[in-house]
Structures are given as structure tokens and as C-alpha cells.
Design a protein around this motif. Structure first.
Motif, PDB file in Angstrom:
ATOM      1  N   HIS A 118     -28.678  19.052   4.554  1.00  0.00           N
ATOM      2  CA  HIS A 118     -27.945  19.397   3.329  1.00  0.00           C
ATOM      3  C   HIS A 118     -28.356  20.781   2.837  1.00  0.00           C
ATOM      4  O   HIS A 118     -27.506  21.616   2.491  1.00  0.00           O
ATOM      5  CB  HIS A 118     -28.243  18.381   2.221  1.00  0.00           C
ATOM      6  N   ALA A 119     -29.656  21.008   2.784  1.00  0.00           N
ATOM      7  CA  ALA A 119     -30.181  22.249   2.206  1.00  0.00           C
ATOM      8  C   ALA A 119     -29.761  23.469   3.015  1.00  0.00           C
ATOM      9  O   ALA A 119     -29.325  24.485   2.451  1.00  0.00           O
ATOM     10  CB  ALA A 119     -31.706  22.173   2.112  1.00  0.00           C
ATOM     11  N   THR A 125     -31.044  16.524  -2.590  1.00  0.00           N
ATOM     12  CA  THR A 125     -31.093  17.967  -2.351  1.00  0.00           C
ATOM     13  C   THR A 125     -30.238  18.668  -3.390  1.00  0.00           C
ATOM     14  O   THR A 125     -29.079  18.289  -3.600  1.00  0.00           O
ATOM     15  CB  THR A 125     -30.569  18.321  -0.945  1.00  0.00           C
ATOM     16  N   ASP A 178     -27.212  23.774   5.097  1.00  0.00           N
ATOM     17  CA  ASP A 178     -25.760  23.979   5.027  1.00  0.00           C
ATOM     18  C   ASP A 178     -25.343  24.638   3.720  1.00  0.00           C
ATOM     19  O   ASP A 178     -24.311  25.310   3.661  1.00  0.00           O
ATOM     20  CB  ASP A 178     -25.022  22.651   5.187  1.00  0.00           C
ATOM     21  N   SER A 179     -26.117  24.433   2.673  1.00  0.00           N
ATOM     22  CA  SER A 179     -25.753  24.999   1.373  1.00  0.00           C
ATOM     23  C   SER A 179     -25.826  26.519   1.376  1.00  0.00           C
ATOM     24  O   SER A 179     -25.287  27.176   0.487  1.00  0.00           O
ATOM     25  CB  SER A 179     -26.655  24.438   0.273  1.00  0.00           C
ATOM     26  N   ILE A 209     -19.777  24.376   0.735  1.00  0.00           N
ATOM     27  CA  ILE A 209     -20.303  23.219   0.009  1.00  0.00           C
ATOM     28  C   ILE A 209     -19.152  22.344  -0.472  1.00  0.00           C
ATOM     29  O   ILE A 209     -19.169  21.121  -0.320  1.00  0.00           O
ATOM     30  CB  ILE A 209     -21.147  23.676  -1.204  1.00  0.00           C
ATOM     31  N   HIS A 230     -28.057  21.639  -4.180  1.00  0.00           N
ATOM     32  CA  HIS A 230     -27.360  22.621  -3.349  1.00  0.00           C
ATOM     33  C   HIS A 230     -27.328  24.008  -3.978  1.00  0.00           C
ATOM     34  O   HIS A 230     -26.856  24.954  -3.339  1.00  0.00           O
ATOM     35  CB  HIS A 230     -25.937  22.132  -3.063  1.00  0.00           C
ATOM     36  N   ARG A 278     -31.586  24.614  -3.452  1.00  0.00           N
ATOM     37  CA  ARG A 278     -32.014  24.164  -2.121  1.00  0.00           C
ATOM     38  C   ARG A 278     -33.342  23.414  -2.159  1.00  0.00           C
ATOM     39  O   ARG A 278     -34.054  23.318  -1.149  1.00  0.00           O
ATOM     40  CB  ARG A 278     -32.136  25.335  -1.141  1.00  0.00           C
ATOM     41  N   MET A 291     -19.044  18.870   1.462  1.00  0.00           N
ATOM     42  CA  MET A 291     -19.751  17.887   0.664  1.00  0.00           C
ATOM     43  C   MET A 291     -18.882  17.243  -0.410  1.00  0.00           C
ATOM     44  O   MET A 291     -19.236  16.194  -0.938  1.00  0.00           O
ATOM     45  CB  MET A 291     -20.966  18.537  -0.002  1.00  0.00           C
TER      46      MET A 291
END
Length: 236
Positions: free
Chosen positions: A110-111, A77, A113-114, A121, A79, A82, A125
């Protein structure tokens, strides 16, 4: 006349061999529900599962999903954009939509949350990437169940391709064995009804049970004790 017929037959035979030396199979009955039995439109299949996850979980963020040509069995992914990329090398390991749903669901975590901004991030991450990977696994399980997929498939596909380095140091992801156990415990506590699923007869799942037999036995004992204490507490 006989010579002409013989010559015609010879030409047809040679022609058939010539065409037969360079032919192409065209699959005309390929559908999305028989994709995993045939070779076909990978992007359409990935988009179909992604769309189902998005609709059933009511995501309010965009997360484009693409298949890219890369032999490494992996998914990533970006960030910043996205964009989720499923490597073509991962597709041969996947046997059904449920397994694909876990992969896409993990990356969607992941996408989405970015969208929290650069600091989120960096915090989630960068500083504690292993814990964050566990979190994305669990969120993917939630996404799967809500979209109608069997979460046992997360253990099956994970057992196929999760890496198992000698040590965790310097790795961005936890050891595959730790992820598998973590996924199992989450399913056991939150979605126990799936532990009697037909998918528990899958060879990869059976291998998981065999490899972690002692650890699972210890976990089940602790859970049994905890549940008994909880029942006694509620009875007072």
C-alpha cells in the motif's frame, strides 16, 4: 535475646510479604530471536522485520513502520504520510517473524503504491478496493519469499484474524475465506516448494485445509488437467 531474634524474624517475614505484594518481573534474557516466547520490545521486533523486507526487496521508497496502542487486531497505512501502523492488539496473534512479515509486507505494498500520485491512489484503492487488497496480498507473498520468510505463514496469520462478513457489499476488503484461497492458489502456482513446509502442520493451516477441502480438491484437479495439457502441447 530470644525475644530479639523472634522479633527480627517477624519483621523480616512481614517485610517479605509487603515486598511480595507489589513486585515486578524483569526479563533480562529477552532477545529478538525469542521475542515470541516473551513479552518485550515490540517496536524493535517490528522494525527488525520491516528492515529485512526493505533490504532484501531493495525498496526505493520510504515506509516508516510503528506500533501503536490499539486493542483492535489491525494494521493500516496512511497514503498521505506513507506511515504504516501495526496495532498492539494484533501482536498477541502473531507467533513468529514469518507471520509478522506478511502483515508488514501487505502494508508496504500500500505504502509504496501511494508514491504513484493521487490519481493512482484513487484508481487502485478507491474504485476497486477489493481487487487491490488481493494484489497487496500477492505482493506481500513475493516480498516474504525474497526476504527468506515462509509464505505458508500468510495463510496461518490470515486464518487467525481475517474478517468473514456475511456479504461483500459495503466492505473495503474481500471476505477472509476468499483471501485465504487466493493466497493458497498463488503459492501453489508460484512457490509450490513451500507446500511441503513444516508450517503446513500448524493447526491453523490444518483448519484451512479442512474448511476448504472441496474447493482445494477442485482446484488441484483443474491444475492437474491444465498441466497435462501443457505437457502434451510441449511434446508435439
Amino acid at each position: 535475646m530470644k525475644k530479639k531474634i523472634l522479633l527480627l524474624c517477624t519483621c523480616l517475614l512481614l517485610g517479605a510479604n509487603a515486598f511480595g505484594a507489589d513486585y515486578t518481573y524483569v526479563i533480562t534474557d529477552l532477545e529478538m530471536n525469542n521475542f515470541w516466547q516473551k513479552t518485550g520490545k515490540s517496536q524493535e521486533k517490528v522494525s527488525l522485520v520491516a528492515k529485512n523486507l526493505i533490504l532484501k526487496n531493495q525498496f526505493n521508497y520510504r515506509a516508516p513502520v510503528f506500533v501503536i496502542e490499539n486493542k483492535t487486531p489491525h494494521a493500516t497505512t496512511n497514503h498521505i504520510t506513507r506511515i504504516i501502523e501495526i496495532h498492539s492488539g494484533l501482536l498477541p496473534l502473531i507467533d513468529n517473524d514469518d507471520e509478522l512479515a506478511f502483515i508488514i509486507g501487505h502494508e508496504m505494498s500500500h505504502a509504496t503504491d501511494s508514491y504513484g500520485g493521487f490519481m493512482k491512489i484513487l484508481k487502485t484503492m478507491g474504485y476497486n478496493s477489493k481487487s487491490y487488497e488481493y494484489k497487496c496480498d500477492m505482493k506481500s507473498i513475493d516480498y516474504m519469499v525474497k526476504a527468506g520468510y515462509d509464505p505458508i505463514s500468510a495463510i496461518i496469520i490470515g486464518n487467525k484474524f481475517f474478517s468473514e462478513p456475511h456479504w461483500d457489499w459495503g466492505q473495503t476488503h474481500p471476505k477472509g475465506s476468499k483471501r485465504l484461497i487466493s493466497i493458497y492458489k498463488y503459492i501453489y502456482k508460484k512457490y509450490p516448494q513451500y507446500l511441503t513446509s513444516d508450517k503446513t502442520n500448524n493447526p491453523y493451516y490444518k483448519n484451512f485445509e479442512y474448511v476448504f477441502a472441496e474447493e482445494l480438491k477442485g482446484f488441484h484437479h483443474k491444475e492437474s488437467v491444465r498441466q497435462q495439457k501443457q505437457l502434451k502441447k510441449e511434446a508435439i
